[in-house]
Design a protein around this motif. Structure first.
Motif, PDB file in Angstrom:
ATOM      1  N   VAL A  58       0.871  -1.173   0.000  1.00  0.00           N
ATOM      2  CA  VAL A  58       0.000   0.000   0.000  1.00  0.00           C
ATOM      3  C   VAL A  58       0.909   1.224   0.000  1.00  0.00           C
ATOM      4  O   VAL A  58       1.689   1.426   0.931  1.00  0.00           O
ATOM      5  N   LEU A  59       0.826   2.022  -1.056  1.00  0.00           N
ATOM      6  CA  LEU A  59       1.621   3.237  -1.161  1.00  0.00           C
ATOM      7  C   LEU A  59       0.791   4.416  -0.676  1.00  0.00           C
ATOM      8  O   LEU A  59      -0.322   4.654  -1.175  1.00  0.00           O
ATOM      9  N   ILE A  60       1.313   5.132   0.306  1.00  0.00           N
ATOM     10  CA  ILE A  60       0.602   6.240   0.945  1.00  0.00           C
ATOM     11  C   ILE A  60       1.302   7.558   0.611  1.00  0.00           C
ATOM     12  O   ILE A  60       2.519   7.682   0.769  1.00  0.00           O
ATOM     13  N   ARG A  61       0.520   8.536   0.183  1.00  0.00           N
ATOM     14  CA  ARG A  61       1.066   9.870  -0.091  1.00  0.00           C
ATOM     15  C   ARG A  61       1.400  10.562   1.234  1.00  0.00           C
ATOM     16  O   ARG A  61       0.918  10.155   2.295  1.00  0.00           O
ATOM     17  N   PRO A  62       2.184  11.656   1.191  1.00  0.00           N
ATOM     18  CA  PRO A  62       2.497  12.390   2.427  1.00  0.00           C
ATOM     19  C   PRO A  62       1.262  12.954   3.137  1.00  0.00           C
ATOM     20  O   PRO A  62       1.304  13.174   4.340  1.00  0.00           O
ATOM     21  N   ASP A  63       0.163  13.147   2.402  1.00  0.00           N
ATOM     22  CA  ASP A  63      -1.073  13.613   3.049  1.00  0.00           C
ATOM     23  C   ASP A  63      -1.923  12.442   3.548  1.00  0.00           C
ATOM     24  O   ASP A  63      -3.057  12.618   3.946  1.00  0.00           O
ATOM     25  N   TRP A  64      -1.350  11.235   3.514  1.00  0.00           N
ATOM     26  CA  TRP A  64      -1.912   9.987   4.042  1.00  0.00           C
ATOM     27  C   TRP A  64      -3.062   9.428   3.218  1.00  0.00           C
ATOM     28  O   TRP A  64      -3.809   8.602   3.687  1.00  0.00           O
ATOM     29  N   HIS A  65      -3.191   9.852   1.981  1.00  0.00           N
ATOM     30  CA  HIS A  65      -4.150   9.243   1.072  1.00  0.00           C
ATOM     31  C   HIS A  65      -3.448   8.095   0.338  1.00  0.00           C
ATOM     32  O   HIS A  65      -2.265   8.177   0.032  1.00  0.00           O
ATOM     33  N   MET A  66      -4.198   7.051   0.047  1.00  0.00           N
ATOM     34  CA  MET A  66      -3.620   5.911  -0.666  1.00  0.00           C
ATOM     35  C   MET A  66      -3.442   6.247  -2.140  1.00  0.00           C
ATOM     36  O   MET A  66      -4.364   6.739  -2.791  1.00  0.00           O
ATOM     37  N   ALA A  67      -2.257   5.957  -2.647  1.00  0.00           N
ATOM     38  CA  ALA A  67      -1.966   6.196  -4.052  1.00  0.00           C
ATOM     39  C   ALA A  67      -1.997   4.903  -4.854  1.00  0.00           C
ATOM     40  O   ALA A  67      -2.273   4.921  -6.049  1.00  0.00           O
ATOM     41  N   LEU A  68      -1.719   3.772  -4.179  1.00  0.00           N
ATOM     42  CA  LEU A  68      -1.591   2.504  -4.887  1.00  0.00           C
ATOM     43  C   LEU A  68      -1.793   1.358  -3.911  1.00  0.00           C
ATOM     44  O   LEU A  68      -1.288   1.409  -2.784  1.00  0.00           O
ATOM     45  N   THR A  69      -2.553   0.360  -4.314  1.00  0.00           N
ATOM     46  CA  THR A  69      -2.697  -0.872  -3.534  1.00  0.00           C
ATOM     47  C   THR A  69      -2.525  -2.032  -4.507  1.00  0.00           C
ATOM     48  O   THR A  69      -3.333  -2.193  -5.423  1.00  0.00           O
ATOM     49  N   VAL A  70      -1.456  -2.818  -4.328  1.00  0.00           N
ATOM     50  CA  VAL A  70      -1.124  -3.891  -5.272  1.00  0.00           C
ATOM     51  C   VAL A  70      -0.522  -5.081  -4.528  1.00  0.00           C
ATOM     52  O   VAL A  70      -0.094  -4.957  -3.384  1.00  0.00           O
TER      53      VAL A  70
END
Length: 84
Positions: A58-70
């Motif tokens: 799970v890739l999380i942006r610095p604002d804590w929104h998910m950018a990618l789930t793989v």
């Protein structure tokens, strides 16, 4: 249940997952102890127990929104997400 609903409520060792996320860098959550073989200066790696989330990565942006789930990750996927 959607991953977006799980992330805020997940406890790791009795503490909210958000305490492990960077607020200035991207965070790659890795479910399991797999060693990530690439290094990106703006990326923090955070290991959590297996099956904590439906996706292995799970890739999380610095604002804590998910950018990618793989379930498979590569340096190219991470860089592409960071640059977009």
């Amino acid at each position: 249940m959607k991953l977006e609903e799980l992330l805020p409520d997940t406890l790791i060792n009795g503490k909210p997952i958000h305490e492990r996320l960077s607020s200035t860098h991207w965070t790659l959550i890795v479910c399991g102890k797999e060693k990530i073989k690439f290094q990106i200066s703006e990326l923090k790696i955070c290991h959590v127990p297996e099956r904590t989330y439906p996706s292995r990565y799970v890739l999380i942006r610095p604002d804590w929104h998910m950018a990618l789930t793989v379930n498979e990750i590569s340096e190219e996927k991470v860089i592409s997400s960071i640059k977009s």
